[in-house]
Design an enzyme around this catalytic site. Structure first.
Site, PDB file in Angstrom:
ATOM      1  N   GLU A 293       0.830  -1.201   0.000  1.00  0.00           N
ATOM      2  CA  GLU A 293       0.000   0.000   0.000  1.00  0.00           C
ATOM      3  C   GLU A 293       0.869   1.258   0.000  1.00  0.00           C
ATOM      4  O   GLU A 293       0.588   2.223  -0.714  1.00  0.00           O
ATOM      5  CB  GLU A 293      -0.909   0.023   1.236  1.00  0.00           C
ATOM      6  CG  GLU A 293      -1.805  -1.193   1.361  1.00  0.00           C
ATOM      7  CD  GLU A 293      -1.220  -2.256   2.263  1.00  0.00           C
ATOM      8  OE1 GLU A 293      -1.948  -2.751   3.132  1.00  0.00           O
ATOM      9  OE2 GLU A 293      -0.023  -2.596   2.081  1.00  0.00           O
TER      10      GLU A 293
ATOM     11  N   ALA B 124       9.836 -36.755  -8.336  1.00  0.00           N
ATOM     12  CA  ALA B 124       9.832 -37.043  -9.775  1.00  0.00           C
ATOM     13  C   ALA B 124       9.921 -38.560  -9.917  1.00  0.00           C
ATOM     14  O   ALA B 124      10.886 -39.171  -9.460  1.00  0.00           O
ATOM     15  CB  ALA B 124      11.020 -36.366 -10.459  1.00  0.00           C
TER      16      ALA B 124
ATOM     17  N   SER C   4       8.428 -40.145   5.991  1.00  0.00           N
ATOM     18  CA  SER C   4       8.416 -39.619   7.357  1.00  0.00           C
ATOM     19  C   SER C   4       7.511 -38.386   7.474  1.00  0.00           C
ATOM     20  O   SER C   4       6.749 -38.257   8.439  1.00  0.00           O
ATOM     21  CB  SER C   4       9.842 -39.269   7.800  1.00  0.00           C
ATOM     22  OG  SER C   4      10.649 -40.427   7.866  1.00  0.00           O
TER      23      SER C   4
END
Length: 388
Positions: free
Chosen positions: A72, A174, A318
């Site tokens: 702001e 992955a 975990s």
């Protein structure tokens, strides 16, 4: 991610009638501003602001870093005297307390803004509606909950951090089509293609810290830095789990060419073992391993609001077993290994009914690979542990 916040999208509410379509349009511009600060503002949220007068944008701003001016204030300074009588669009309600910077609610009043439009409510107990109340008392027209769902999602990581005292945890893996992260011999380069690997670097760029276990650190010797085209991006803090301090000091993690520090989470007490630039964090022990809940609390104390957990299999298991994962991101490669190392350790439940479901699931193609993400739906007992 959005449902993690336990908030439902709401219609905009305001003191005086407004034009919702116009408000939403300008709020989307504020969201674009806020996105510029993602991963760079912790322990503060990412916030964007836009000043509008006579239907035209006269200034924009975003929070760039902790300790710097809030969104702001950036926009109000850019507008100068033109801010008087303008409308201010901001993605998160203005603060109303003195911290490293003065309260934004005061800056709004001093510059003569006539109307403020807000996306998210601030769950921080020291804010939480106080700034808006101050503005209303001073005669500023206040509009709330414009694009609240989008604004909440932007700061989901920070909301988790500020309400629970621990970082938002994204678990990333992955894997091949048959769920493997490496061959039987340990080779994991590369499971996915270049586009997916670049996306992971973008994830690192937006996270505050990235974590791996000692096994991954030893086997892969990763840098865990952010490497994007044209040298863009920033490096996250690197965290490695090494309960017994067995990792060799020769690993690249301990000699990175980066300004971001490396932290070694351990149950031992041996400061300075890895040399300058590497710090050890002594944590409670849980079955001979680092207590993950204790570690997350210590990371939060350092202002880490978003932790990216990259592996390996035992570390992933975990975090999931402890109920400490807020989002799962899996890159699925069109390959079949037929053996090798699974991306989660252990045997898992005996019945399919015991599988952990995901909600808010998103799927998109990244090069030749698929990126699948979602938020775990935890049993009630684990959900309580996640909120501590």
């Amino acid at each position: 991610m959005r449902r993690l916040l336990a908030r439902r999208p709401r219609a905009a509410t305001c003191d005086v009638g407004a034009a919702p379509s116009e408000d939403e349009s300008f709020m989307r511009l504020a969201l674009r501003e806020a996105e510029k600060g993602i991963g760079r503002t912790s322990p503060n949220p990412a916030v964007g602001a836009v000043l509008v007068k006579n239907g035209r944008v006269i200034a924009r701003g975003h929070h760039e870093r902790a300790g710097g001016p809030h969104a702001e204030v950036v926009a109000l300074r850019a507008a100068g005297g033109r801010a008087r009588g303008a409308d201010l669009y901001v993605t998160l309600e203005p603060c109303n307390h003195w911290g490293k910077t003065p309260p934004c609610s005061l800056a709004v009043l001093q510059t003569g803004v006539r109307r403020i439009v807000v996306g998210s409510r601030d769950p921080n107990p020291v804010v939480n509606g106080r700034g808006l109340a101050r503005l209303r008392r001073a005669g500023v027209e206040v509009v709330t909950d414009v694009l609240r769902e989008e604004c909440d999602a932007l700061n989901a990581h920070w909301f988790r951090f500020i309400t629970s005292g621990r970082p938002f945890v994204t678990l990333k893996a992955a894997v091949t089509l048959d769920g493997k992260i490496a061959t039987g011999g340990g080779d994991s380069r590369w499971v996915t293609g270049p586009a997916a690997r670049e996306e992971v670097h973008r994830m690192r760029d937006r996270a505050d810290a990235v974590l791996v276990g000692a096994g991954t650190a030893r086997a892969d010797d990763p840098l865990l830095t952010t490497r994007l085209p044209r040298g863009e991006g920033r490096d996250p803090v690197r965290v490695v789990l090494d309960a017994r301090l067995t990792l060799p000091r020769s690993l690249r993690l301990f000699h990175p060419r980066s300004a971001a520090p490396t932290l070694v989470a351990t149950t031992a007490r041996c400061p300075g073992r890895f040399g300058p630039g590497v710090e050890t964090i002594s944590c409670r022990s849980a079955g001979g391993r680092v207590d993950l809940g204790d570690l997350l609390s210590k990371l939060a104390e350092r202002g880490i609001a978003h932790l990216l957990v990259e592996g390996g299999a035992e570390v992933h298991q975990s975090f999931l077993a402890a109920g400490l994962v807020d989002r799962v991101v899996v890159f699925l490669a069109p390959k079949i290994l037929g053996g090798g190392k699974a991306w989660l350790a252990g045997e898992g439940p005996r019945l399919m009914a015991g599988a952990l479901p995901l909600e808010d699931v998103e799927v998109r193609r990244v090069g030749d690979d698929l990126m699948v993400s979602g938020a775990p739906v935890w049993p009630s007992g684990l959900r309580r542990s996640r909120s501590r």
